[in-house]
Design an enzyme around this catalytic site. Structure first.
Site, PDB file in Angstrom:
ATOM      1  N   ARG A 125       7.892 -16.255  -2.479  1.00  0.00           N
ATOM      2  CA  ARG A 125       8.390 -16.746  -1.183  1.00  0.00           C
ATOM      3  C   ARG A 125       7.326 -17.630  -0.542  1.00  0.00           C
ATOM      4  O   ARG A 125       6.202 -17.700  -1.017  1.00  0.00           O
ATOM      5  CB  ARG A 125       8.641 -15.556  -0.251  1.00  0.00           C
ATOM      6  CG  ARG A 125       7.357 -14.770   0.028  1.00  0.00           C
ATOM      7  CD  ARG A 125       7.443 -13.784   1.166  1.00  0.00           C
ATOM      8  NE  ARG A 125       6.140 -13.261   1.507  1.00  0.00           N
ATOM      9  CZ  ARG A 125       5.519 -12.273   0.878  1.00  0.00           C
ATOM     10  NH1 ARG A 125       6.079 -11.658  -0.154  1.00  0.00           N
ATOM     11  NH2 ARG A 125       4.311 -11.874   1.259  1.00  0.00           N
ATOM     12  N   GLU A 139      -4.504   2.381 -12.477  1.00  0.00           N
ATOM     13  CA  GLU A 139      -5.529   1.367 -12.715  1.00  0.00           C
ATOM     14  C   GLU A 139      -6.898   1.931 -12.380  1.00  0.00           C
ATOM     15  O   GLU A 139      -7.025   2.843 -11.560  1.00  0.00           O
ATOM     16  CB  GLU A 139      -5.309   0.149 -11.792  1.00  0.00           C
ATOM     17  CG  GLU A 139      -4.120  -0.693 -12.155  1.00  0.00           C
ATOM     18  CD  GLU A 139      -3.879  -1.842 -11.182  1.00  0.00           C
ATOM     19  OE1 GLU A 139      -4.466  -1.855 -10.083  1.00  0.00           O
ATOM     20  OE2 GLU A 139      -3.085  -2.720 -11.544  1.00  0.00           O
ATOM     21  N   GLY A 184       0.774  -1.237   0.000  1.00  0.00           N
ATOM     22  CA  GLY A 184       0.000   0.000   0.000  1.00  0.00           C
ATOM     23  C   GLY A 184       0.808   1.292   0.000  1.00  0.00           C
ATOM     24  O   GLY A 184       0.240   2.375  -0.049  1.00  0.00           O
TER      25      GLY A 184
HETATM   26  C1  MV4 Z   1      -6.181  -2.044  -5.689  1.00  0.00           C
HETATM   27  C2  MV4 Z   1      -7.412  -1.862  -5.040  1.00  0.00           C
HETATM   28  C3  MV4 Z   1      -8.499  -1.504  -5.808  1.00  0.00           C
HETATM   29  N1  MV4 Z   1      -8.357  -1.308  -7.139  1.00  0.00           N
HETATM   30  N2  MV4 Z   1      -6.095  -1.839  -7.017  1.00  0.00           N
HETATM   31  C4  MV4 Z   1      -3.514  -2.716  -1.745  1.00  0.00           C
HETATM   32  C5  MV4 Z   1      -2.100  -3.171  -1.610  1.00  0.00           C
HETATM   33  C6  MV4 Z   1      -1.605  -3.412  -2.976  1.00  0.00           C
HETATM   34  N3  MV4 Z   1      -0.988  -4.684  -3.056  1.00  0.00           N
HETATM   35  C7  MV4 Z   1      -2.788  -3.317  -3.881  1.00  0.00           C
HETATM   36  N4  MV4 Z   1      -3.908  -2.875  -3.096  1.00  0.00           N
HETATM   37  C8  MV4 Z   1      -5.093  -2.561  -3.680  1.00  0.00           C
HETATM   38  N5  MV4 Z   1      -5.077  -2.389  -5.027  1.00  0.00           N
HETATM   39  C9  MV4 Z   1      -7.172  -1.474  -7.703  1.00  0.00           C
HETATM   40  N6  MV4 Z   1      -7.061  -1.254  -9.030  1.00  0.00           N
HETATM   41  C10 MV4 Z   1      -7.460  -2.077  -3.660  1.00  0.00           C
HETATM   42  C11 MV4 Z   1      -6.308  -2.413  -2.968  1.00  0.00           C
HETATM   43  C12 MV4 Z   1      -6.459  -2.581  -1.549  1.00  0.00           C
HETATM   44  C13 MV4 Z   1      -6.308  -3.820  -0.959  1.00  0.00           C
HETATM   45  C14 MV4 Z   1      -5.957  -4.950  -1.690  1.00  0.00           C
HETATM   46  C15 MV4 Z   1      -5.819  -6.176  -1.088  1.00  0.00           C
HETATM   47  C16 MV4 Z   1      -6.032  -6.290   0.263  1.00  0.00           C
HETATM   48  C17 MV4 Z   1      -6.358  -5.195   1.020  1.00  0.00           C
HETATM   49  C18 MV4 Z   1      -6.491  -3.953   0.436  1.00  0.00           C
HETATM   50  C19 MV4 Z   1      -6.839  -2.852   1.212  1.00  0.00           C
HETATM   51  C20 MV4 Z   1      -6.961  -1.633   0.611  1.00  0.00           C
HETATM   52  C21 MV4 Z   1      -6.769  -1.492  -0.764  1.00  0.00           C
END
Ligand code: MV4
Length: 447
Positions: free
Chosen positions: A292, A200, A165
């Site tokens: 991992r 995105e 994040g």
């Molecule tokens: C996102 C999303 C919504 N839309 N991408 C959070 C960490 C990073 N690895 C990607 N993340 C997110 N990407 C798009 N296009 C929402 C998140 C996200 C999230 C993703 C997985 C688990 C928890 C989360 C908490 C907040 C936002």
């Protein structure tokens, strides 16, 4: 097969790796900082080498010390666990240069997945569904604004070097764009030394569903079904379960195949995880690939009866995998027990464990390095135990988890156990009705 493995980690995962090595007849070397002198991984390994002072960067992250420890003990492989150097391309390369097998991904594989924008391009080219957005990096805020208008707000900009994040901003309308762009870029520069950003479409309230995969040196790859990791707070997972409450045989087949395509696109060797976002219509999109072993791997072990650490070691030693995909017929759930106070914003609560009772009984597994009298050092991750419960249905799993949580006694410090007990009674959680936004409006004050 390896003769002796050095474990470049600490805590529960170091113990977890030692256990499998013992069962495989492989000797073990523990490494430890001066803060971990009286840790169980030091006691249970065949040999132990002190590698530095408490701070992670002077001990568990210090590559020359780790290589020296492996050389003086004659270890022929290094297992990095998770965190620390587990996804460090330089360390993977340096191990190879010293004729020590790194039980993990090659530098090329780590690099190809470490740059998120290029990982996404690779996956798109391999036919894995990706979230609509920019083709690679954005050149400027102007280009970003033009694209955002086309793909329609809300959009999200992400740091290509990011993860967890950091360097990520949700943008709801054009007037927010310049501020978000500037702060995301500055944060990415400061955190990663790389200000590259991509865009995105923002998926509102998604689920986080990841597929466990394995690939071998012969080009074979398979999946071991999914884990639902939607219960998170500030990108820290607190509970994981398998199967996902939203899973169907058809969706598992599609996501499993996509994950296998992802693995084969980079000729992946080892065990890994392909993370997907799933929207409310069950559309799924590639998010990241982890090269991992993950914290939450035990729930997959419980429902597939595979020892994933053993699989890692066998693949690294050049042994072929069966290549069979798995559909679980059990349920398993993990609660992460952290030395944190959930009523005070999960602030760390290190200190001495004055009294301890670990739960047991049918379907209960506890992976932990703690013992009565153990002093939790303040220098590292606050996870002190993983409570893993398995049963035939989700309902039975929740009942058993609550029972085991109530049986767990950890005195002297604050833990996340009261939060988990409350969660097991939450009607929406019990119904399997949750997304990554679930904990945003959870009341942690009355635990
Ligand atoms: C996102 C999303 C919504 N839309 N991408 C959070 C960490 C990073 N690895 C990607 N993340 C997110 N990407 C798009 N296009 C929402 C998140 C996200 C999230 C993703 C997985 C688990 C928890 C989360 C908490 C907040 C936002």
């Amino acid at each position: 097969m390896f003769n002796k493995i050095l474990i470049a980690n600490r805590g529960e995962i170091a113990l977890r790796i030692i256990r499998t090595c013992k069962e495989m007849g492989i000797k073990t070397v523990a490494v430890y900082s001066t803060a971990d002198q009286s840790s169980l991984h030091v006691r249970f390994a065949d040999e132990a080498v002190c590698i530095g002072p408490p701070s992670g960067k002077d001990s568990y992250l210090k590559m020359p010390n780790l290589i020296a420890a492996a050389e003086i003990t004659n270890a022929d492989a290094i297992h990095p666990g998770y965190g620390f150097l587990s996804e460090n391309a330089d360390f993977s390369r340096i191990c190879a240069e010293h004729d020590i097998k790194f039980i993990g991904a090659s530098p090329e594989m780590i690099n190809s997945m470490g740059d998120k924008a290029s990982a996404k391009d690779t996956m798109k080219a391999a036919g894995v569904p990706v979230i609509p957005g920019s083709d690679g990096l954005l050149e400027s805020a102007e280009e970003g604004k033009k694209l955002a208008a086309e793909i329609v707000y809300p959009v999200i900009i992400k740091a290509t070097a990011g993860g967890g994040g950091r360097g990520m901003r949700i943008i709801n309308s054009e007037d927010e764009f310049d501020n978000a762009w500037g702060s995301a870029k500055a944060e990415a520069e400061a955190a990663f030394g790389n200000g590259g950003l991509y865009m995105e479409k923002f998926v509102v309230e998604p689920r986080h569903v990841e597929i466990q995969i394995a690939g071998d040196q012969f080009g074979k790859a398979c999946h071991l079904s999914e884990r639902d990791c939607s219960i998170q707070r500030r990108h820290q997972k607190l509970v994981e379960e398998t199967p996902s409450p939203i899973m169907t045989p058809e969706l598992r087949e599609k996501m499993g195949q996509a994950a296998i395509q992802a693995a084969q696109a980079i000729k992946y060797e080892g065990v890994g995880t392909v993370e997907f976002l799933v929207d409310k219509y069950n559309n799924f999109y590639f998010m990241e690939m982890n090269t991992r072993i993950q914290v939450e791997h035990p729930i997959t072990e419980e429902v597939t009866d595979f020892d994933l650490i053993k699989e890692q070691i066998k693949i690294a030693a050049g042994i072929e995998i069966s290549g069979k995909n798995y559909t679980p017929n059990l349920y398993s759930m993990e609660c992460r027990i952290n030395a944190e106070d959930p009523t005070k914003g999960f602030r760390p609560s290190p200190g001495k464990i004055t009294n301890l009772h670990i739960p047991g009984g049918h379907g209960v597994r506890v992976d932990s390095h703690i013992y009565a009298g153990y002093e939790i050092p303040p220098f590292y991750d606050s996870m002190i135990a993983k409570l893993i419960v398995t049963a035939q249905t989700r309902e039975e799993t929740l009942v058993r988890m609550k029972r085991a949580l109530q049986e767990f006694v950890i005195e002297g410090i604050k833990t996340t156990i009261p939060f988990h007990i409350k969660l097991m009674d939450d009607p929406e959680f019990k119904a399997g009705n949750f997304t990554t936004a679930f904990l945003n409006d959870f009341d942690f004050s009355d635990l």
